[in-house]
Design an enzyme around this catalytic site. Structure first.
Site, PDB file in Angstrom:
ATOM      1  N   THR A 279      36.310  33.239  36.291  1.00  0.00           N
ATOM      2  CA  THR A 279      35.196  33.415  37.234  1.00  0.00           C
ATOM      3  C   THR A 279      34.935  34.903  37.511  1.00  0.00           C
ATOM      4  O   THR A 279      33.811  35.387  37.369  1.00  0.00           O
ATOM      5  CB  THR A 279      35.509  32.697  38.565  1.00  0.00           C
TER       6      THR A 279
ATOM      7  N   ALA B 141      41.758  39.825  28.068  1.00  0.00           N
ATOM      8  CA  ALA B 141      42.890  38.925  27.814  1.00  0.00           C
ATOM      9  C   ALA B 141      42.652  37.572  28.480  1.00  0.00           C
ATOM     10  O   ALA B 141      42.329  37.511  29.675  1.00  0.00           O
ATOM     11  CB  ALA B 141      44.179  39.539  28.339  1.00  0.00           C
TER      12      ALA B 141
ATOM     13  N   GLU C 202      40.597  46.307  46.576  1.00  0.00           N
ATOM     14  CA  GLU C 202      39.600  45.913  47.585  1.00  0.00           C
ATOM     15  C   GLU C 202      39.195  44.449  47.422  1.00  0.00           C
ATOM     16  O   GLU C 202      38.967  43.734  48.401  1.00  0.00           O
ATOM     17  CB  GLU C 202      38.364  46.814  47.462  1.00  0.00           C
TER      18      GLU C 202
ATOM     19  N   VAL D 148      40.914  41.093  49.236  1.00  0.00           N
ATOM     20  CA  VAL D 148      40.707  40.626  50.615  1.00  0.00           C
ATOM     21  C   VAL D 148      39.215  40.544  50.910  1.00  0.00           C
ATOM     22  O   VAL D 148      38.506  41.548  50.875  1.00  0.00           O
ATOM     23  CB  VAL D 148      41.394  41.579  51.627  1.00  0.00           C
TER      24      VAL D 148
ATOM     25  N   GLY E 244      33.545  28.082  41.738  1.00  0.00           N
ATOM     26  CA  GLY E 244      34.502  29.143  41.372  1.00  0.00           C
ATOM     27  C   GLY E 244      35.200  29.753  42.569  1.00  0.00           C
ATOM     28  O   GLY E 244      35.800  30.815  42.468  1.00  0.00           O
TER      29      GLY E 244
ATOM     30  N   GLU F  37      41.305  28.906  44.228  1.00  0.00           N
ATOM     31  CA  GLU F  37      42.357  29.478  43.399  1.00  0.00           C
ATOM     32  C   GLU F  37      42.734  28.499  42.282  1.00  0.00           C
ATOM     33  O   GLU F  37      42.420  27.306  42.367  1.00  0.00           O
ATOM     34  CB  GLU F  37      43.599  29.760  44.262  1.00  0.00           C
TER      35      GLU F  37
ATOM     36  N   LYS G 266      45.989  37.470  52.625  1.00  0.00           N
ATOM     37  CA  LYS G 266      44.947  38.437  52.978  1.00  0.00           C
ATOM     38  C   LYS G 266      45.217  39.072  54.344  1.00  0.00           C
ATOM     39  O   LYS G 266      45.051  40.283  54.514  1.00  0.00           O
ATOM     40  CB  LYS G 266      43.582  37.741  52.963  1.00  0.00           C
TER      41      LYS G 266
HETATM   42  P1  NAP Z   1      40.139  32.004  36.877  1.00  0.00           P
HETATM   43  O1  NAP Z   1      38.712  31.626  36.821  1.00  0.00           O
HETATM   44  O2  NAP Z   1      41.185  30.934  36.850  1.00  0.00           O
HETATM   45  O3  NAP Z   1      40.405  33.033  35.690  1.00  0.00           O
HETATM   46  C1  NAP Z   1      41.702  33.441  35.323  1.00  0.00           C
HETATM   47  C2  NAP Z   1      41.596  34.083  33.951  1.00  0.00           C
HETATM   48  O4  NAP Z   1      42.858  34.617  33.601  1.00  0.00           O
HETATM   49  C3  NAP Z   1      41.204  33.091  32.854  1.00  0.00           C
HETATM   50  O5  NAP Z   1      40.326  33.712  31.936  1.00  0.00           O
HETATM   51  C4  NAP Z   1      42.536  32.796  32.166  1.00  0.00           C
HETATM   52  O6  NAP Z   1      42.406  32.509  30.781  1.00  0.00           O
HETATM   53  C5  NAP Z   1      43.241  34.122  32.330  1.00  0.00           C
HETATM   54  N1  NAP Z   1      44.677  33.956  32.338  1.00  0.00           N
HETATM   55  C6  NAP Z   1      45.436  33.304  33.244  1.00  0.00           C
HETATM   56  N2  NAP Z   1      46.732  33.380  32.901  1.00  0.00           N
HETATM   57  C7  NAP Z   1      46.786  34.095  31.759  1.00  0.00           C
HETATM   58  C8  NAP Z   1      47.842  34.508  30.904  1.00  0.00           C
HETATM   59  N3  NAP Z   1      49.113  34.186  31.162  1.00  0.00           N
HETATM   60  N4  NAP Z   1      47.536  35.243  29.798  1.00  0.00           N
HETATM   61  C9  NAP Z   1      46.244  35.571  29.519  1.00  0.00           C
HETATM   62  N5  NAP Z   1      45.203  35.207  30.299  1.00  0.00           N
HETATM   63  C10 NAP Z   1      45.489  34.477  31.408  1.00  0.00           C
HETATM   64  O7  NAP Z   1      40.459  32.863  38.195  1.00  0.00           O
HETATM   65  P2  NAP Z   1      39.430  33.742  39.045  1.00  0.00           P
HETATM   66  O8  NAP Z   1      38.762  32.861  40.042  1.00  0.00           O
HETATM   67  O9  NAP Z   1      38.628  34.590  38.141  1.00  0.00           O
HETATM   68  O10 NAP Z   1      40.455  34.621  39.885  1.00  0.00           O
HETATM   69  C11 NAP Z   1      41.180  35.667  39.270  1.00  0.00           C
HETATM   70  C12 NAP Z   1      41.888  36.493  40.355  1.00  0.00           C
HETATM   71  O11 NAP Z   1      40.909  36.993  41.277  1.00  0.00           O
HETATM   72  C13 NAP Z   1      42.886  35.700  41.206  1.00  0.00           C
HETATM   73  O12 NAP Z   1      43.949  36.564  41.562  1.00  0.00           O
HETATM   74  C14 NAP Z   1      42.088  35.339  42.460  1.00  0.00           C
HETATM   75  O13 NAP Z   1      42.878  35.167  43.601  1.00  0.00           O
HETATM   76  C15 NAP Z   1      41.238  36.579  42.600  1.00  0.00           C
HETATM   77  N6  NAP Z   1      39.982  36.388  43.341  1.00  0.00           N
HETATM   78  C16 NAP Z   1      39.150  35.378  43.013  1.00  0.00           C
HETATM   79  C17 NAP Z   1      37.951  35.234  43.700  1.00  0.00           C
HETATM   80  C18 NAP Z   1      36.993  34.124  43.390  1.00  0.00           C
HETATM   81  O14 NAP Z   1      36.034  33.946  44.164  1.00  0.00           O
HETATM   82  N7  NAP Z   1      37.180  33.389  42.299  1.00  0.00           N
HETATM   83  C19 NAP Z   1      37.636  36.136  44.739  1.00  0.00           C
HETATM   84  C20 NAP Z   1      38.521  37.176  45.047  1.00  0.00           C
HETATM   85  C21 NAP Z   1      39.705  37.291  44.338  1.00  0.00           C
HETATM   86  P3  NAP Z   1      41.664  31.151  30.292  1.00  0.00           P
HETATM   87  O15 NAP Z   1      40.230  31.322  30.745  1.00  0.00           O
HETATM   88  O16 NAP Z   1      41.807  31.140  28.823  1.00  0.00           O
HETATM   89  O17 NAP Z   1      42.353  30.034  31.004  1.00  0.00           O
HETATM   90  N1  HSE Z   2      40.060  31.333  46.745  1.00  0.00           N
HETATM   91  C1  HSE Z   2      39.630  32.482  47.469  1.00  0.00           C
HETATM   92  C2  HSE Z   2      38.805  32.044  48.662  1.00  0.00           C
HETATM   93  C3  HSE Z   2      38.817  33.385  46.589  1.00  0.00           C
HETATM   94  O1  HSE Z   2      38.417  30.883  48.703  1.00  0.00           O
HETATM   95  O2  HSE Z   2      38.582  32.856  49.555  1.00  0.00           O
HETATM   96  C4  HSE Z   2      38.465  34.699  47.252  1.00  0.00           C
HETATM   97  O3  HSE Z   2      39.625  35.441  47.529  1.00  0.00           O
END
Ligand code: NAP
Ligand code: HSE
Length: 327
Positions: free
Chosen positions: A19, A49, A134, A137, A192, A195, A210
């Site tokens: 995402t 990656a 940044e 949180v 998206g 977590e 956070k």
């Molecule tokens: P996500 O959609 O699950 O994406 C995770 C990505 O990492 C996927 O592309 C996955 O590969 C890859 N990945 C996971 N484990 C791996 C490994 N061992 N080796 C290589 N690639 C790996 O997660 P996300 O929502 O983008 O969130 C990512 C981070 O941002 C998290 O720490 C989350 O807490 C943080 N975050 C998310 C948001 C939000 O709104 N989504 C907001 C703020 C912070 P595949 O695609 O091949 O599975």
């Molecule tokens: N899963 C987290 C949330 C993403 O719902 O706030 C943003 O950090």
């Protein structure tokens, strides 16, 4: 990190193409000219990656996908490593490796920063590297910069907010539209917002990380995650929603932290019934809100998107720009 004079290219490696990672990659690739003008260095995405390189990713050329995250991190030509894969491992080891070779690291990983932030900062200092988070949180809301920099000359006394977007989205949908809890959780996942392990959102663990990071940033005091009193929203029942509505109140997952007279920080996350007039009660969907109380400023309130790919990419890319500036 190579100096701007030595290189007109900013090499960025992306760990994660989900995402957040896909949104970061799209923006970097489609707006490279704009970043080049802004930084004096043209960003070049060296690789993304992922676990599954066969899956198509909107806006990411397949040739950039790799399963070899360690090679991306270890490449001495990489200036900035952006960790958006989540989880403690292998993300933690990859971040540590990047810092030990003096790279700039940008991460959105609140669990990693809450649990290992001080140790990683120490490694960064020792190796002349940089650690930026940044996005970890409140996603698009630049709360850490405000607490760390803009309010550095004031004295923060308390923090109170909605710092998790997915649970706010769920609570809002259940309360306002009568959507069944499980359906609202499913919709949050489709957007998206959740977590990889949704219990981190639903049990308050994401919000606890956070608020621990926020408190450490505000007061410079270590706040271990297990010291944050944490209760999530999974135990809420239809009767709880009905009772709150009957009193004209709104159920929200509220995170708060306060420094006591003894200098100790008290932090908690809990579902809380708020009067409808409370600014936190008015947060809709994935919106986050935080109120920062300070001696001189009074209350400063920040509101904005607390989850989502593009929204989080805003904060990640802000850190990339910060990391790329000469220091
Ligand atoms: P996500 O959609 O699950 O994406 C995770 C990505 O990492 C996927 O592309 C996955 O590969 C890859 N990945 C996971 N484990 C791996 C490994 N061992 N080796 C290589 N690639 C790996 O997660 P996300 O929502 O983008 O969130 C990512 C981070 O941002 C998290 O720490 C989350 O807490 C943080 N975050 C998310 C948001 C939000 O709104 N989504 C907001 C703020 C912070 P595949 O695609 O091949 O599975
Ligand atoms: N899963 C987290 C949330 C993403 O719902 O706030 C943003 O950090």
């Amino acid at each position: 990190m190579s100096s701007p004079a030595a290189s007109s290219v900013l090499r960025v490696a992306l760990l994660g193409g989900g995402t957040v990672g896909a949104a970061v990659a799209r923006r970097l690739l489609q707006h490279a000219d704009r970043y080049a003008d802004q930084l004096g260095r043209r960003p070049e995405l060296t690789g993304v990656a992922v676990r599954d390189t066969t899956r198509a990713r909107d806006g990411i050329p397949p040739a950039l996908l790799t399963t070899d995250a360690a090679a991306l991190v270890g490449d001495p030509a990489t200036d900035v490593v952006v960790e958006v894969m989540g989880g403690l491992e292998p993300a933690g080891s990859l971040v540590e490796t990047a810092l030990r070779r003096g790279a700039q690291v940008v991460t959105a990983n609140k669990q990693l920063v809450a649990r290992r932030g001080e140790e990683l900062h120490a490694i960064a200092r020792e190796h002349g590297a940089g650690l930026h988070y940044e996005a970890a949180v409140m996603a698009a809301v630049p709360v850490l910069a405000v607490v760390r920099e803009s309010m550095a000359g004031d004295e923060i006394t308390a923090l109170r907010g909605i710092v998790n977007g997915s649970t706010n989205y769920v609570l809002d949908l259940v309360a306002r539209e009568g959507v069944p809890f499980a359906d609202a959780v499913r919709q949050a996942g489709e957007l998206g917002y959740l977590e990889a392990d949704p219990t981190e959102d639903l049990e308050g663990v994401d919000a606890a990380a956070k608020v621990a990071i926020l408190a450490r940033t505000a007061w410079g005091t270590s706040v271990p995650l297990d010291a944050v009193e944490t209760q999530g929203i999974s135990g809420l029942t239809d009767a709880d929603f009905a009772a709150a509505a009957g009193r004209g109140e709104v159920l929200k997952l509220v995170a708060e932290a306060r420094r006591g007279g003894d200098g100790r920080v008290h932090a908690r996350v809990a579902p809380t019934a708020l009067p409808a007039t409370d600014p936190l009660a008015q947060a809709r969907g994935g919106t986050n809100v935080v109120e920062i109380d300070a001696v001189l400023a009074g209350t400063v309130r920040l509101v904005g998107a607390g989850a989502g790919g593009d929204e989080t990419a805003s904060a990640v890319l802000g850190d990339v720009v910060r990391a790329a500036r000469p220091r």
